[in-house]
Design a protein around this motif. Structure first.
Motif, PDB file in Angstrom:
ATOM      1  N   SER A 283       6.741 -22.768 -64.158  1.00 34.96           N
ATOM      2  CA  SER A 283       6.203 -23.274 -62.897  1.00 34.96           C
ATOM      3  C   SER A 283       5.462 -22.153 -62.180  1.00 34.96           C
ATOM      4  O   SER A 283       6.025 -21.076 -61.964  1.00 34.96           O
ATOM      5  N   ILE A 284       4.191 -22.403 -61.834  1.00 36.92           N
ATOM      6  CA  ILE A 284       3.379 -21.423 -61.105  1.00 36.92           C
ATOM      7  C   ILE A 284       2.962 -22.040 -59.774  1.00 36.92           C
ATOM      8  O   ILE A 284       2.070 -22.890 -59.731  1.00 36.92           O
ATOM      9  N   ASN A 285       3.600 -21.630 -58.703  1.00 37.86           N
ATOM     10  CA  ASN A 285       3.254 -22.111 -57.363  1.00 37.86           C
ATOM     11  C   ASN A 285       2.508 -20.998 -56.639  1.00 37.86           C
ATOM     12  O   ASN A 285       3.050 -20.317 -55.764  1.00 37.86           O
ATOM     13  N   ALA A 286       1.257 -20.802 -57.008  1.00 37.21           N
ATOM     14  CA  ALA A 286       0.481 -19.711 -56.435  1.00 37.21           C
ATOM     15  C   ALA A 286       0.214 -19.923 -54.947  1.00 37.21           C
ATOM     16  O   ALA A 286       0.120 -18.961 -54.173  1.00 37.21           O
ATOM     17  N   PHE A 287       0.119 -21.180 -54.523  1.00 38.40           N
ATOM     18  CA  PHE A 287      -0.115 -21.450 -53.100  1.00 38.40           C
ATOM     19  C   PHE A 287       1.075 -20.975 -52.264  1.00 38.40           C
ATOM     20  O   PHE A 287       0.901 -20.441 -51.169  1.00 38.40           O
ATOM     21  N   GLY A 288       2.295 -21.183 -52.773  1.00 43.54           N
ATOM     22  CA  GLY A 288       3.468 -20.714 -52.063  1.00 43.54           C
ATOM     23  C   GLY A 288       3.493 -19.203 -51.945  1.00 43.54           C
ATOM     24  O   GLY A 288       3.914 -18.648 -50.917  1.00 43.54           O
ATOM     25  N   ILE A 289       3.033 -18.506 -53.004  1.00 47.07           N
ATOM     26  CA  ILE A 289       2.976 -17.037 -52.976  1.00 47.07           C
ATOM     27  C   ILE A 289       1.960 -16.582 -51.930  1.00 47.07           C
ATOM     28  O   ILE A 289       2.227 -15.693 -51.115  1.00 47.07           O
ATOM     29  N   VAL A 290       0.776 -17.183 -51.928  1.00 47.37           N
ATOM     30  CA  VAL A 290      -0.297 -16.771 -51.013  1.00 47.37           C
ATOM     31  C   VAL A 290       0.070 -17.058 -49.565  1.00 47.37           C
ATOM     32  O   VAL A 290      -0.298 -16.303 -48.655  1.00 47.37           O
ATOM     33  N   ASP A 291       0.794 -18.137 -49.322  1.00 45.88           N
ATOM     34  CA  ASP A 291       1.175 -18.495 -47.949  1.00 45.88           C
ATOM     35  C   ASP A 291       2.215 -17.539 -47.360  1.00 45.88           C
ATOM     36  O   ASP A 291       2.377 -17.469 -46.132  1.00 45.88           O
ATOM     37  N   ASN A 292       2.918 -16.807 -48.207  1.00 47.20           N
ATOM     38  CA  ASN A 292       3.956 -15.880 -47.749  1.00 47.20           C
ATOM     39  C   ASN A 292       3.323 -14.501 -47.536  1.00 47.20           C
ATOM     40  O   ASN A 292       3.251 -13.686 -48.451  1.00 47.20           O
ATOM     41  N   GLN A 293       2.860 -14.244 -46.309  1.00 48.95           N
ATOM     42  CA  GLN A 293       2.077 -13.044 -46.028  1.00 48.95           C
ATOM     43  C   GLN A 293       2.760 -12.145 -45.000  1.00 48.95           C
ATOM     44  O   GLN A 293       3.498 -12.617 -44.138  1.00 48.95           O
ATOM     45  N   VAL A 294       2.481 -10.861 -45.131  1.00 53.26           N
ATOM     46  CA  VAL A 294       2.900  -9.888 -44.116  1.00 53.26           C
ATOM     47  C   VAL A 294       1.718  -8.981 -43.812  1.00 53.26           C
ATOM     48  O   VAL A 294       0.857  -8.747 -44.667  1.00 53.26           O
ATOM     49  N   GLU A 295       1.659  -8.481 -42.584  1.00 50.30           N
ATOM     50  CA  GLU A 295       0.558  -7.601 -42.196  1.00 50.30           C
ATOM     51  C   GLU A 295       0.966  -6.146 -42.356  1.00 50.30           C
ATOM     52  O   GLU A 295       2.033  -5.730 -41.895  1.00 50.30           O
ATOM     53  N   GLN A 296       0.120  -5.365 -43.026  1.00 48.30           N
ATOM     54  CA  GLN A 296       0.315  -3.927 -43.197  1.00 48.30           C
ATOM     55  C   GLN A 296      -0.989  -3.219 -42.826  1.00 48.30           C
ATOM     56  O   GLN A 296      -1.857  -3.025 -43.683  1.00 48.30           O
ATOM     57  N   PRO A 297      -1.154  -2.855 -41.578  1.00 46.62           N
ATOM     58  CA  PRO A 297      -2.423  -2.247 -41.137  1.00 46.62           C
ATOM     59  C   PRO A 297      -2.821  -1.021 -41.938  1.00 46.62           C
ATOM     60  O   PRO A 297      -4.005  -0.722 -42.098  1.00 46.62           O
ATOM     61  N   GLU A 298      -1.819  -0.299 -42.476  1.00 46.71           N
ATOM     62  CA  GLU A 298      -2.131   0.936 -43.211  1.00 46.71           C
ATOM     63  C   GLU A 298      -2.890   0.691 -44.506  1.00 46.71           C
ATOM     64  O   GLU A 298      -3.440   1.625 -45.096  1.00 46.71           O
ATOM     65  N   LEU A 299      -2.935  -0.560 -44.985  1.00 43.44           N
ATOM     66  CA  LEU A 299      -3.676  -0.851 -46.220  1.00 43.44           C
ATOM     67  C   LEU A 299      -5.148  -0.468 -46.086  1.00 43.44           C
ATOM     68  O   LEU A 299      -5.794  -0.116 -47.065  1.00 43.44           O
ATOM     69  N   LYS A 300      -5.677  -0.532 -44.885  1.00 43.70           N
ATOM     70  CA  LYS A 300      -7.093  -0.221 -44.662  1.00 43.70           C
ATOM     71  C   LYS A 300      -7.420   1.199 -45.104  1.00 43.70           C
ATOM     72  O   LYS A 300      -8.498   1.474 -45.623  1.00 43.70           O
ATOM     73  N   THR A 301      -6.468   2.113 -44.907  1.00 40.25           N
ATOM     74  CA  THR A 301      -6.714   3.509 -45.262  1.00 40.25           C
ATOM     75  C   THR A 301      -6.127   3.882 -46.607  1.00 40.25           C
ATOM     76  O   THR A 301      -6.541   4.868 -47.214  1.00 40.25           O
ATOM     77  N   LEU A 302      -5.165   3.096 -47.106  1.00 40.65           N
ATOM     78  CA  LEU A 302      -4.534   3.423 -48.381  1.00 40.65           C
ATOM     79  C   LEU A 302      -5.460   3.152 -49.556  1.00 40.65           C
ATOM     80  O   LEU A 302      -5.397   3.820 -50.581  1.00 40.65           O
ATOM     81  N   VAL A 303      -6.308   2.138 -49.435  1.00 41.86           N
ATOM     82  CA  VAL A 303      -7.164   1.742 -50.545  1.00 41.86           C
ATOM     83  C   VAL A 303      -8.551   2.315 -50.341  1.00 41.86           C
ATOM     84  O   VAL A 303      -9.257   1.966 -49.401  1.00 41.86           O
TER      85      VAL A 303
END
Length: 478
Positions: A442-462
């Protein structure tokens, strides 16, 4: 984030169609590792499909024909397949022969490279078919400056295993594939309509009824081994039906789901020896335990990801987690052969499921079909994320080529039987018989995408730098 490459090239109308065609039409096709010979070419749109991620006759230890006959590949068949794959694949050179934690793929440039192959009648090379050796996609980056989307993740050179599987030299994990990426993009709306991507291999109601009647007439003497009954029990059980939802049933992606389900059940039911220490079969764990003929454990593999992280502006997205977990519940079999479930879990079946989850990385290295499964799950999550969050519209990229809107790419088409000869095992416990046969993915990709958290530091990490070659669609970031 820095992204310094030039804007995509101008687009011309394609005069031909790149396709992922059959390598041959032999009745037996490789199922478990699903490695296909790369005889890659471009043909006119009136010819038979051409970008040949062709079929193999036996890869990864399991073979299946359109009639549903399944068996293990012989050592000689596996050897011949590996030789065929090695002859068709060129080893990586230059930067492709190096290991990196951050390989960057430009979807705009990748699409343009495919368009140019149409224009020139060129050949799709291994570099493109294997997505530059990418092992996982850890980041999706919106590059508005260049109207592009970037996929970022670890990569390494590839090699052909003794069984014909194409894996990373360092990790031993199956490489990501262009074919599966295209199928993932084209499956998003079907998966939305069908409530996800699912594969199931199930016994029929009639088969369960016949088996129940068969077992009523069985009387074992004390200490008698019931193994002599298994042939008759399988005949009574009859064929098991294959069900696929949310994905093209003739795709390599779909065959990976069926193969992984099939191989998981073979390990659980002791139909093949577990290749990983500490992962016994369920039958071994349940030996001499109390069993019930009215209950049957079911296992299936599902997505296992951390919450999807994003920066404050939604320009950098991070996908992480093991990727795959094994789950279980009890099927309650009624007298008429119908099946229901109330969500209960047999403690031993749950222990086996948890053990497989814990040992998944080691198992995927030994049986590449399980890494193939994680790869298609990763790609499904990426394609769903881009579509659900409108990342293509945010960046200004047109993903028509990968989504198939212009019919430029035609994926390979493989025969998929609707049923299999019975693959099941039987336990005779102190309270009767237990039959283990059901499972799925079973692949519920929509459920994975809907489960989000904000990490502002990603802007500088990548941080990604430009490619040294302006025509290249991939490069290594900092």
């Amino acid at each position: 984030m820095r992204s310094l490459f030039r804007r995509p090239f101008s687009t011309k109308s394609p005069r031909s169609r790149v396709s992922l065609r059959r390598f041959d039409r032999t009745p037996m096709v490789g199922l478990a590792c699903l490695t296909f010979v790369l005889s890659l070419s471009v043909v006119s749109s009136t010819a038979e499909a051409g970008l040949g991620l062709g079929q193999s006759s036996a890869v990864g230890g399991v073979m299946i024909d359109p009639e549903g006959n399944v068996r293990a590949a012989t050592p000689q068949e596996a050897k011949e397949m590996a030789e065929l794959v090695r002859a068709a694949i060129q080893g990586p050179v230059g930067e492709l022969a190096e290991v990196t934690d951050k390989r960057v793929i430009s979807l705009a440039r990748l699409q343009q490279a495919l368009r140019e192959m149409h224009e020139t009648g060129g050949r799709i090379d291994d570099e493109t078919a294997f997505l530059a050796g990418l092992q996982r996609i850890e980041y999706v980056v919106v590059d508005k400056e260049n109207n592009d989307l970037l996929l970022v993740g670890p990569a390494e050179p590839w090699e052909v295993r003794a069984d014909g599987a194409v894996v990373g030299k360092n990790s031993g994990g199956s490489v990501l594939r262009l074919d599966d990426l295209v199928t993932a993009f084209r499956s998003v709306e079907a998966a939305r309509r069908d409530g996800g991507i699912r594969c199931s291999i199930e016994p029929t109601t009639e088969g369960r009824q016949r088996l129940r009647g068969f077992l009523k007439n069985v009387k074992l003497r004390p200490g008698q081994n019931p193994a002599f009954l298994e042939a008759g029990m399988r005949e009574a059980f009859g064929p098991q039906m294959i069900t696929l939802d949310g994905v093209a049933t003739d795709s390599r992606f779909a065959r990976t789901l069926v193969a992984a389900d099939f191989e998981m059940k073979r390990i659980a039911m002791a139909l093949t020896e577990s290749p990983v220490k500490g992962l016994p079969s369920y039958l071994e764990m349940a030996k001499n335990k109390r069993q019930s003929a009215a209950q049957s454990p079911r296992w299936w593999m599902a997505c296992n990801y951390d919450p999807v992280a994003r920066d404050a502006d939604g320009q950098v997205w991070k996908i992480s987690g093991q990727g795959v977990k094994t789950m279980t519940e009890e099927d309650i079999v009624a007298a008429d052969g119908s099946v229901a479930s109330d969500g209960r879990q047999d403690p031993l079946a749950l222990k086996w499921a948890n053990t497989m989850t814990e040992k998944f990385d080691a198992l995927a290295k030994e049986r590449p079909v399980f890494r193939d499964l994680r790869n298609v799950m990763d790609l499904s999550v990426v394609a769903t994320l881009i579509t659900q969050e409108n990342l293509d519209q945010q960046s200004g990229i047109d993903l028509n080529v990968l989504r198939g809107g212009d019919s430029l790419i035609e994926t390979a088409s493989f025969d998929m039987p609707k049923s299999l000869t019975p693959q099941c095992s039987f336990i005779h416990g102190r309270a009767g018989w237990t039959v283990t046969a059901s499972g799925g993915v079973s692949i519920n990709a929509f459920g994975i995408v809907d489960n989000q958290v904000e990490q502002p530091e990603l802007k500088t990490l990548v941080s990604v730098s430009s490619a040294s070659d302006s025509d290249r669609w991939w490069w290594d970031g900092e």
